[in-house]
Design a protein around this motif. Structure first.
Motif, PDB file in Angstrom:
ATOM      1  N   ILE A 145     -46.847  -8.808 -37.216  1.00 24.94           N
ATOM      2  CA  ILE A 145     -47.326  -9.855 -36.307  1.00 24.94           C
ATOM      3  C   ILE A 145     -47.232 -11.176 -37.051  1.00 24.94           C
ATOM      4  CG2 ILE A 145     -49.342 -10.757 -35.036  1.00 24.94           C
ATOM      5  CD1 ILE A 145     -48.118  -8.162 -33.816  1.00 24.94           C
ATOM      6  N   ALA A 146     -46.589 -12.162 -36.414  1.00 22.07           N
ATOM      7  CA  ALA A 146     -46.413 -13.455 -37.090  1.00 22.07           C
ATOM      8  C   ALA A 146     -47.724 -14.233 -37.096  1.00 22.07           C
ATOM      9  CB  ALA A 146     -45.320 -14.251 -36.393  1.00 22.07           C
ATOM     10  N   LEU A 147     -48.021 -14.789 -38.268  1.00 26.05           N
ATOM     11  CA  LEU A 147     -49.174 -15.695 -38.407  1.00 26.05           C
ATOM     12  C   LEU A 147     -48.678 -17.129 -38.195  1.00 26.05           C
ATOM     13  CD1 LEU A 147     -50.715 -14.012 -41.598  1.00 26.05           C
ATOM     14  CD2 LEU A 147     -51.302 -13.574 -39.207  1.00 26.05           C
TER      15      LEU A 147
ATOM     16  N   GLY B 192     -34.763 -10.694 -34.054  1.00 27.37           N
ATOM     17  CA  GLY B 192     -35.132 -11.645 -35.106  1.00 27.37           C
ATOM     18  C   GLY B 192     -36.278 -11.160 -35.975  1.00 27.37           C
ATOM     19  N   SER B 193     -37.378 -10.786 -35.335  1.00 31.34           N
ATOM     20  CA  SER B 193     -38.569 -10.426 -36.103  1.00 31.34           C
ATOM     21  C   SER B 193     -38.394  -9.138 -36.908  1.00 31.34           C
ATOM     22  CB  SER B 193     -39.774 -10.317 -35.170  1.00 31.34           C
ATOM     23  OG  SER B 193     -39.467  -9.446 -34.098  1.00 31.34           O
ATOM     24  N   ALA B 194     -37.344  -8.349 -36.632  1.00 27.89           N
ATOM     25  CA  ALA B 194     -37.075  -7.140 -37.412  1.00 27.89           C
ATOM     26  C   ALA B 194     -36.744  -7.497 -38.865  1.00 27.89           C
ATOM     27  CB  ALA B 194     -35.922  -6.351 -36.797  1.00 27.89           C
TER      28      ALA B 194
ATOM     29  N   ASP C 182     -48.255 -12.925 -28.845  1.00 31.10           N
ATOM     30  CA  ASP C 182     -46.791 -13.018 -28.897  1.00 31.10           C
ATOM     31  C   ASP C 182     -46.219 -13.089 -27.487  1.00 31.10           C
ATOM     32  OD1 ASP C 182     -46.111 -12.959 -31.833  1.00 31.10           O
ATOM     33  OD2 ASP C 182     -47.590 -11.368 -31.652  1.00 31.10           O
ATOM     34  N   ALA C 183     -44.988 -12.622 -27.305  1.00 29.70           N
ATOM     35  CA  ALA C 183     -44.363 -12.732 -25.985  1.00 29.70           C
ATOM     36  C   ALA C 183     -44.832 -11.590 -25.093  1.00 29.70           C
ATOM     37  CB  ALA C 183     -42.849 -12.738 -26.131  1.00 29.70           C
ATOM     38  N   GLY C 184     -46.106 -11.607 -24.784  1.00 29.26           N
ATOM     39  CA  GLY C 184     -46.718 -10.556 -23.981  1.00 29.26           C
ATOM     40  C   GLY C 184     -48.183 -10.891 -23.805  1.00 29.26           C
TER      41      GLY C 184
HETATM   42  O1  PMV Z   1     -37.957 -10.640 -32.513  1.00 32.00           O
HETATM   43  P1  PMV Z   1     -37.960 -11.224 -31.172  1.00 32.00           P
HETATM   44  O2  PMV Z   1     -36.638 -11.741 -30.760  1.00 32.00           O
HETATM   45  O3  PMV Z   1     -38.523 -10.275 -30.149  1.00 32.00           O
HETATM   46  O4  PMV Z   1     -38.948 -12.500 -31.171  1.00 32.00           O
HETATM   47  C1  PMV Z   1     -40.309 -12.427 -31.484  1.00 32.00           C
HETATM   48  C2  PMV Z   1     -41.016 -13.668 -31.128  1.00 32.00           C
HETATM   49  C3  PMV Z   1     -42.524 -13.665 -31.285  1.00 32.00           C
HETATM   50  O5  PMV Z   1     -43.031 -12.357 -31.396  1.00 32.00           O
HETATM   51  C4  PMV Z   1     -43.137 -14.299 -30.051  1.00 32.00           C
HETATM   52  C5  PMV Z   1     -42.963 -14.483 -32.490  1.00 32.00           C
HETATM   53  C6  PMV Z   1     -42.718 -13.878 -33.847  1.00 32.00           C
HETATM   54  O6  PMV Z   1     -42.545 -14.644 -34.797  1.00 32.00           O
HETATM   55  O7  PMV Z   1     -42.740 -12.640 -33.977  1.00 32.00           O
END
Ligand code: PMV
Length: 327
Positions: free
Chosen positions: A13-15, A140-142, A282-284
């Motif tokens: 989880i991004a801070l 990306g976040s992977a 996040d996106a949810g």
């Molecule tokens: O990894 P993705 O393309 O699903 O993007 C993740 C974007 C956020 O979760 C909203 C923010 C983050 O940094 O994880």
């Protein structure tokens, strides 16, 4: 001959949030980001390459994956096949121990596990930075889920993306933080993060302000993590999440539901009552709440009582992604 491997990667989880791409095709971010890898939420992925298969096949647990997800996995495997100089097709079985595609970073742990298992199965010996840059192209976040603990994904400058990978900034033993995750919906999200990011980049009047501000957030977050300053990390994380959602909302992209809003109010209320905790989203519609270990069970109980909360998951800092077994 079959080449197979199984890998496990943990969600993160991004801070300090990533939102926006400077290159959509190879997933180069407009901003750097910092995350915490979580021990409670993981994906286990088994990959089997074989000369006798004609197509890639993907299972999510016991269910055959839909065409869209299979296609996404297959395009990602093409990158790995290219590097390994093979055209063998693969069977992929991926299992999450948490809801998929609902803003709990299942694509982060999923593509990190897929990267590690596929590279191992084909005998590609890449270092962790290369694995991270590869995982980035799946989601990306992977890139961040390759590492445990506190992790920074560098924006990078190069057009080929080779300098846009994650680096560990503090291991999981550096600081025992906890996260309570209030699940408010088990549905898949309506807008993918890629579509959402492109929409905000093109439409939000505040997008450039978001990108400009991110450098300061990253500096401050690195320092606060190094100093184990809980208040500073918490305030920065909440501010980063809310700024990201403000940009989204400014172009009518709303990932929240009623319970998401109720949880934001509840977290502010808990703080006023002396329970120090901070929300991130996040996106949810799920709300993840950062707290100290001694407050976790009280916090989880209070979150469970907020109307609309289905269940509350609990997590601590998690480990590196790893290969589990080599047949
Ligand atoms: O990894 P993705 O393309 O699903 O993007 C993740 C974007 C956020 O979760 C909203 C923010 C983050 O940094 O994880």
């Amino acid at each position: 001959m079959q080449h197979r491997a199984r890998a496990v990667a943990h969600s993160n989880i991004a801070l300090a949030k990533y939102w926006g791409k400077r290159d959509v095709k190879i997933n180069l971010p407009a901003v750097g980001s910092i995350s915490l890898t979580l021990d409670g939420l993981h994906t286990a992925t088994e990959v089997r390459f074989s000369e006798s298969e004609n197509d890639d096949r993907v299972w999510e647990g016991d269910r055959s994956a839909d065409a869209a997800f299979t296609g996404r996995v297959s395009r990602f495997l093409d990158l790995i096949r290219q590097r390994a100089k093979t055209d063998q097709r693969a069977s992929v079985r991926t299992t999450n121990n948490f809801p998929t595609g609902a803003g709990l970073a299942s694509s982060a742990s999923g593509f990190a596990a897929l990267t590690l298992a596929s590279c191992h199965a084909l005998g590609l010996r890449l270092d962790r930075a290369e694995l991270s840059a590869l995982a980035r192209q799946g989601s990306g976040s992977a890139a961040r889920s390759i590492f445990g603990g506190f992790v920074e994904w560098r924006r990078g400058e190069l057009p080929d993306g080779s300098d846009s990978h994650a680096v560990p900034i503090a291991d999981r033993d550096h600081w025992d933080l906890r996260m309570a995750i209030a699940v408010t919906s088990e549905q898949k999200k309506a807008a993918s993060s890629t579509a959402g990011m492109e929409l905000t980049r093109q439409r939000s009047p505040y997008y450039s302000a978001w990108v400009e501000r991110s450098e300061n957030t990253l500096h401050a977050m690195r320092d606060a993590i190094a100093a184990r300053d809980f208040t500073e990390v918490g305030e920065l994380s909440e501010a980063s999440a809310l700024a990201m959602h403000a940009v989204m909302i400014s172009c009518n992209l709303l990932y929240w539901n009623a319970a998401t809003v109720a949880l934001l109010h509840a977290v502010a209320e808990f703080r006023r009552g002396g329970l120090e905790c901070y929300a991130t989203i996040d996106a949810g519609p799920q709300v993840k709440v950062l707290c100290q270990p001694s407050d976790l069970s009280t916090l989880a109980g209070k979150l469970q009582d907020v109307p609309g909360v289905l269940r509350v998951l609990q997590a601590a800092p998690g480990p590196d992604a790893r290969v589990e077994s080599t047949p």
